[in-house]
Design a protein around this motif. Structure first.
Motif, short mmCIF file in Angstrom:
data_model
loop_
_atom_site.label_atom_id
_atom_site.label_comp_id
_atom_site.label_asym_id
_atom_site.label_seq_id
_atom_site.Cartn_x
_atom_site.Cartn_y
_atom_site.Cartn_z
N ILE A 25 21.75 7.71 -11.25
CA ILE A 25 20.35 7.41 -10.91
C ILE A 25 19.44 8.48 -11.53
O ILE A 25 18.40 8.18 -12.12
CB ILE A 25 20.15 7.34 -9.37
CG1 ILE A 25 20.91 6.13 -8.80
CG2 ILE A 25 18.67 7.26 -9.02
CD1 ILE A 25 21.00 6.09 -7.28
N CYS A 51 16.40 5.89 -3.62
CA CYS A 51 15.69 6.60 -4.70
C CYS A 51 14.95 7.80 -4.14
O CYS A 51 15.00 8.90 -4.70
CB CYS A 51 14.71 5.66 -5.41
SG CYS A 51 15.55 4.44 -6.42
N LEU A 55 16.59 11.07 -5.82
CA LEU A 55 15.97 11.33 -7.13
C LEU A 55 15.39 12.74 -7.20
O LEU A 55 14.49 13.09 -6.43
CB LEU A 55 14.87 10.31 -7.39
CG LEU A 55 15.15 9.27 -8.46
CD1 LEU A 55 13.95 8.36 -8.64
CD2 LEU A 55 15.58 9.86 -9.76
N ILE A 62 10.18 4.41 -11.42
CA ILE A 62 10.72 3.27 -10.67
C ILE A 62 9.81 2.08 -10.92
O ILE A 62 8.58 2.22 -10.87
CB ILE A 62 10.76 3.58 -9.16
CG1 ILE A 62 11.70 4.77 -8.90
CG2 ILE A 62 11.21 2.37 -8.35
CD1 ILE A 62 11.69 5.26 -7.48
#
Ligand SMILES: C[S@@+](CC[C@H](N)C(=O)[O-])C[C@H]1O[C@@H](n2cnc3c(N)ncnc32)[C@H](O)[C@@H]1O
Length: 249
Positions: A25, A51, A55, A62
């Protein structure tokens, strides 16, 4: 060249995310999140939560997109699915073009694992130009169900079969196996079977706050699962459930 990473994220519990998934990711320039309509907004929410939690790469963007809906009126099921895959591939391409252009690394967060009852790999191969495709494996709903019940999936040295509710309804108990996993059951296909000697392990919303599990002899517990399923579906507006059936000699 573009790289497309299909990242298995487990099936409801952010804690199921592997380290490889977190790395993939963070390695992405763009993460695509599908919106599947309001009833299933919890599923998009899980992807957003993941996320937000993992992240750390400031460069990663995104992008959300509305997932096209399959035309259920198409009489030819295969053609309906084929057309739908084309429509999804076109939507992915457009979203990528809008946010990234032709180069870079795109990640899609795939429910469970991309290899199991998921068409992302088939859709990815329709993209033009074809990207480099990478897969990061995830925890499947079958594993989550077995874990929730502390159940070994296969009996010693024996095979098992994974099928859908529709196939179980149409074809009855499959030949040659005593263990059957049923997924994608829009109803309660186990009601079409003679419950004698069958045991069921059922789970809904596995890994989520509202997880429900029930198990027992199908004749006893089947009707209670039918009621629990109907009530849960009414409360949430949607349900995802899976079950294992074992037939005893
Ligand atoms: C389109 S398939 C995706 C399967 C997914 N790729 C996997 O690895 O488990 C969706 C089906 O998976 C099962 N499923 C997925 N997540 C689940 C969950 N959290 N609880 C119960 N069943 C789930 C249900 O049978 C559902 O109908």
């Amino acid at each position: 060249m573009m790289t497309l990473s299909l990242i298995g994220i487990g099936c409801g519990d952010p804690a199921q995310l592997t380290r490889a998934a977190v790395q993939a990711i963070n390695a992405a320039d763009l993460v695509l999140i599908p919106r599947k309509g309001t009833a299933k907004s919890d599923l998009a929410d899980l992807r957003r939560t993941i996320c937000a939690d993992v992240l750390t790469n400031a460069i990663t963007r995104i992008a959300e997109f509305d997932l096209p809906v399959r035309d259920a009126r198409e009489a030819d099921y295969r053609k309906g699915v084929d057309d739908w895959h084309d429509a999804v591939a076109a939507t992915w391409s457009q979203t990528i073009a809008d946010h990234l252009g032709g180069d870079g690394k795109v990640a899609l967060l795939i429910w469970g694992d991309p290899s199991l009852y998921d068409s992302s790999l088939r859709i990815a191969r329709r993209l033009d130009p074809l990207p480099k495709i990478e897969v990061v494996p995830g925890i499947t709903s079958i594993q989550a169900l077995c874990a929730a019940h502390a159940l070994p999936l296969n009996d010693i040295g024996e095979p098992f079969l994974v099928t859908t509710g529709r196939r179980l309804c149409e074809g009855g108990w499959p030949e040659g196996v005593d263990t059957v996993v049923v997924m994608l059951d829009g109803g309660t296909a186990f009601q079409s079977l003679d419950p004698d000697r069958i045991h069921i392990w059922w789970g809904a919303y596995l890994g989520m706050a509202d997880q429900i599990i029930m198990s027992g002899a199908l004749a006893d517990i089947g009707p209670r699962i039918v009621t629990a399923r109907r009530d849960a579906r009414e409360r949430h507006g949607w349900i995802m459930d899976i079950y294992i059936l074992k037939r005893r000699p």
